[in-house]
Scaffold this motif. Structure first.
Motif, mmCIF file in Angstrom:
data_model
loop_
_atom_site.group_PDB
_atom_site.id
_atom_site.type_symbol
_atom_site.label_atom_id
_atom_site.label_comp_id
_atom_site.label_asym_id
_atom_site.label_seq_id
_atom_site.Cartn_x
_atom_site.Cartn_y
_atom_site.Cartn_z
ATOM 1 N N GLU A 81 0.879 -1.233 -0.006
ATOM 2 C CA GLU A 81 -0.053 0.066 0.008
ATOM 3 C C GLU A 81 0.821 1.327 -0.023
ATOM 4 O OE1 GLU A 81 -3.638 1.799 2.504
ATOM 5 O OE2 GLU A 81 -2.811 0.063 3.170
ATOM 6 N N ALA A 82 1.861 1.337 0.577
ATOM 7 C CA ALA A 82 2.860 2.432 0.600
ATOM 8 C C ALA A 82 3.549 2.768 -0.402
ATOM 9 C CB ALA A 82 3.944 2.364 1.887
ATOM 10 N N GLN A 83 3.905 1.456 -1.312
ATOM 11 C CA GLN A 83 4.706 1.743 -2.305
ATOM 12 C C GLN A 83 3.481 2.112 -3.543
ATOM 13 O OE1 GLN A 83 6.211 -2.334 -3.255
ATOM 14 N NE2 GLN A 83 8.053 -1.738 -1.814
ATOM 15 N N VAL A 84 2.312 1.773 -3.401
ATOM 16 C CA VAL A 84 1.349 2.086 -4.357
ATOM 17 C C VAL A 84 0.905 3.625 -4.212
ATOM 18 C CG1 VAL A 84 -1.156 2.067 -5.194
ATOM 19 C CG2 VAL A 84 0.386 -0.128 -4.882
ATOM 20 N N HIS A 85 0.939 4.108 -3.387
ATOM 21 C CA HIS A 85 0.509 5.132 -2.811
ATOM 22 C C HIS A 85 1.746 6.421 -3.124
ATOM 23 C CE1 HIS A 85 -3.148 5.204 -0.707
ATOM 24 N NE2 HIS A 85 -2.601 4.480 0.220
ATOM 25 N N ALA A 86 3.049 5.778 -2.981
ATOM 26 C CA ALA A 86 4.557 6.441 -3.499
ATOM 27 C C ALA A 86 4.358 6.579 -4.789
ATOM 28 C CB ALA A 86 5.493 5.951 -2.852
ATOM 29 N N ILE A 87 4.069 5.469 -5.654
ATOM 30 C CA ILE A 87 3.921 5.634 -6.995
ATOM 31 C C ILE A 87 2.730 6.586 -7.535
ATOM 32 C CG2 ILE A 87 3.323 4.362 -8.957
ATOM 33 C CD1 ILE A 87 4.695 1.875 -7.790
ATOM 34 N N ASP A 88 1.736 6.527 -7.025
ATOM 35 C CA ASP A 88 0.836 7.487 -7.325
ATOM 36 C C ASP A 88 0.966 8.930 -7.312
ATOM 37 O OD1 ASP A 88 -1.939 8.211 -8.047
ATOM 38 O OD2 ASP A 88 -2.536 8.298 -6.145
ATOM 39 N N GLU A 89 1.873 9.380 -6.069
ATOM 40 C CA GLU A 89 2.156 10.402 -5.741
ATOM 41 C C GLU A 89 3.304 11.133 -6.668
ATOM 42 O OE1 GLU A 89 1.084 12.912 -3.660
ATOM 43 O OE2 GLU A 89 -0.502 11.481 -3.059
#
Length: 97
Positions: A81-89
């Motif tokens: 989830e943290a990696q997906v949020h970082a990619i999204d940002e």
């Protein structure tokens, strides 16, 4: 759902382990004529490996729980989830366009 969450009774493991001990106990008498003095070594090794597999299988029946030997799914999900949020940002900020 209740059957899955309760697991197998420990008596099932006991029955399986006892049947293997009986099998390897009788097998040592049968194999002693052909194998000779190596019979105790072979029987001990085979019985140890068999019991080890039974115990490991019993401990890993439910790999997604919260025991010591279970897979830490919560940590995996939080990392993903943290990696997906970082990619999204990063994609929203336009740094990779």
């Amino acid at each position: 759902i209740r059957t899955r969450s309760s697991g197998l009774p420990s008596s099932y493991d006991l029955i399986t382990i006892m049947s293997f001990y009986i099998f390897f106990g009788l097998a040592s008498f049968v194999w002693s004529a052909g194998v000779g003095w190596m019979t105790p070594v072979i029987v001990a090794t085979a019985s140890f490996l068999t019991v080890l597999l039974i115990v490991m299988g019993s401990n890993l029946v439910d790999p997604f729980g919260f025991d010591k030997v279970d897979i830490p799914m919560e940590e995996f999900c939080e990392t993903i989830e943290a990696q997906v949020h970082a990619i999204d940002e990063r994609s929203r900020s336009g740094r990779y366009r």
